[in-house]
Scaffold this motif. Sequence first.
Motif, mmCIF file in Angstrom:
data_model
loop_
_atom_site.group_PDB
_atom_site.id
_atom_site.type_symbol
_atom_site.label_atom_id
_atom_site.label_comp_id
_atom_site.label_asym_id
_atom_site.label_seq_id
_atom_site.Cartn_x
_atom_site.Cartn_y
_atom_site.Cartn_z
ATOM 1 N N SER A 226 0.729 -1.188 0.162
ATOM 2 C CA SER A 226 -0.129 0.143 -0.214
ATOM 3 C C SER A 226 0.854 1.284 -0.086
ATOM 4 O O SER A 226 1.881 1.049 0.637
ATOM 5 N N LEU A 227 0.311 2.267 -0.819
ATOM 6 C CA LEU A 227 1.025 3.466 -0.725
ATOM 7 C C LEU A 227 -0.098 4.616 -0.353
ATOM 8 O O LEU A 227 -0.622 5.362 -1.199
ATOM 9 N N SER A 228 -0.656 4.354 0.955
ATOM 10 C CA SER A 228 -1.767 5.164 1.103
ATOM 11 C C SER A 228 -1.378 6.766 1.315
ATOM 12 O O SER A 228 -0.101 7.136 1.370
ATOM 13 N N GLY A 229 -2.411 7.826 1.226
ATOM 14 C CA GLY A 229 -2.055 8.912 1.477
ATOM 15 C C GLY A 229 -2.103 9.712 -0.254
ATOM 16 O O GLY A 229 -2.452 9.278 -0.917
ATOM 17 N N ARG A 230 -1.786 10.946 -0.078
ATOM 18 C CA ARG A 230 -1.916 11.834 -1.308
ATOM 19 C C ARG A 230 -0.822 11.922 -1.823
ATOM 20 O O ARG A 230 0.460 11.815 -1.491
ATOM 21 N N VAL A 231 -0.633 11.723 -3.400
ATOM 22 C CA VAL A 231 0.518 11.892 -4.166
ATOM 23 C C VAL A 231 0.132 13.044 -5.303
ATOM 24 O O VAL A 231 -0.997 13.142 -5.956
ATOM 25 N N LEU A 232 0.933 14.079 -5.416
ATOM 26 C CA LEU A 232 0.846 15.149 -6.553
ATOM 27 C C LEU A 232 1.591 14.566 -7.648
ATOM 28 O O LEU A 232 2.919 14.505 -7.537
ATOM 29 N N PHE A 233 1.183 14.361 -8.740
ATOM 30 C CA PHE A 233 1.809 13.694 -9.902
ATOM 31 C C PHE A 233 2.181 14.727 -10.947
ATOM 32 O O PHE A 233 0.872 15.286 -11.469
ATOM 33 N N HIS A 234 3.022 14.825 -11.435
ATOM 34 C CA HIS A 234 3.203 15.784 -12.568
ATOM 35 C C HIS A 234 4.279 15.035 -13.870
ATOM 36 O O HIS A 234 5.133 14.485 -13.599
ATOM 37 N N GLY A 235 3.464 15.038 -14.894
ATOM 38 C CA GLY A 235 4.238 14.447 -16.145
ATOM 39 C C GLY A 235 4.928 15.172 -16.925
ATOM 40 O O GLY A 235 4.777 16.399 -17.020
ATOM 41 N N HIS A 236 6.109 14.514 -17.178
ATOM 42 C CA HIS A 236 7.282 15.233 -18.053
ATOM 43 C C HIS A 236 6.765 15.567 -19.457
ATOM 44 O O HIS A 236 5.801 14.895 -20.155
ATOM 45 N N CYS A 237 7.086 16.575 -20.301
ATOM 46 C CA CYS A 237 6.370 16.748 -21.517
ATOM 47 C C CYS A 237 6.586 15.880 -22.628
ATOM 48 O O CYS A 237 5.670 15.654 -23.303
#
Length: 383
Positions: A226-237
């Motif tokens: 499990s990787l509970s909690g929040r993740v802010l994901f940014h994709g490379h161009c």
Amino acid sequence: AFGLIHWWARLGSKAPSLVNFVTQTKGLSSLAKLIAGMPQARRIPTFAAQPFTDWFARRRRYARSSGARLGARRPSTFSAPGTSTSSPRSSVSTSTSSTGSTVLLWPDTFNNHFHPETAIAAMELLESAGFEVIVPRRPVCCGRPLYDYGLLPLAKKMLFSVIDTIRDEVRAGVPVIVLEPSCAAVFRDEMQNMLPHDEDAKRLGAQVSLLGEFVQAHRERFDLPSLSGRVLFHGHCHQKSIFDVSGDKALLESMGAIVDAPDTGCCGMAGSFGFEAGHQEISRKIGERVLLPAVRAAAPETIVVADGFSCREQIAQMSRRRAVHLAQALRAAQTNASGIDRSELTLTIDHAAETAVRLPAYAAAALIGIGSILAIAGLRRER
């Protein structure tokens, strides 16, 4: 200068403490930025004490001498510093897989020389799934920085060198795992345009995968707690234009994470663009459009994931938050299955304090290096 970063990085890694002393010391760093054509407000990234490929080769020596079996679904226990060794094989292998599945991990310039912890996390993640991890037998570069500066003849020469170096693995159908999206895009896109009649180039393009893409394709082999909690994901161009970032988001969500993936567009760094004199302000404005406000607004315990080196640098230099590669997030979940230590992945950076702590060590190493050079020169004169 930036277009030749592959060679500058290889040179700098020969004496990383000396280089870091120069680039992180007031006055000296200003001069270094002036010479490199960087705005004074930017920070020059620090070199790692040891490139990933050197660590990898030393780990292999350790395994041979101790009889240890690597890649047996457990984290690596060897991390002592050392130097690289040569191998008569086409690639250098450090693990023996019970399944016989082999993958080639591409050591791009940035993760190799500046953030080897990212490549180590990826290697351990792949080994945990029973894959045998190998790397190219000699220094390689996809040539991405060269395209950005119009050095196409040299870029084409480097692509031929890449194919020559990993030709056996490519023809054997070995998957090539790339951590830096801009490098993967070269093999899928630019290489196919520059070498349209090269069959090995076509094979390589078909065998290249980003780490998240590969994990998704072999999900049943990866034990991902499990990787509970929040993740802010940014994709490379390049990741968004050539690959499918929705797979990485789905992978994180499958582990229980609540993933925020706003339409961030470009981070603003755009490779070396944001490091160039005259571009800092537009670089900042691009980042401030969506990405940087989202990072600053994220809760302290939120993990910020960004695969691109330039993206992570932009975030670190403009927000004081440290973003991590997908490999680091996945590996942290594996090694902390009972409850991930989010403090490892959600660091807020105090750059002044960080530099103050490291500077004495850089200075000591620089003095030792200079002293050794002078001593050797003195002995030669005596002879």
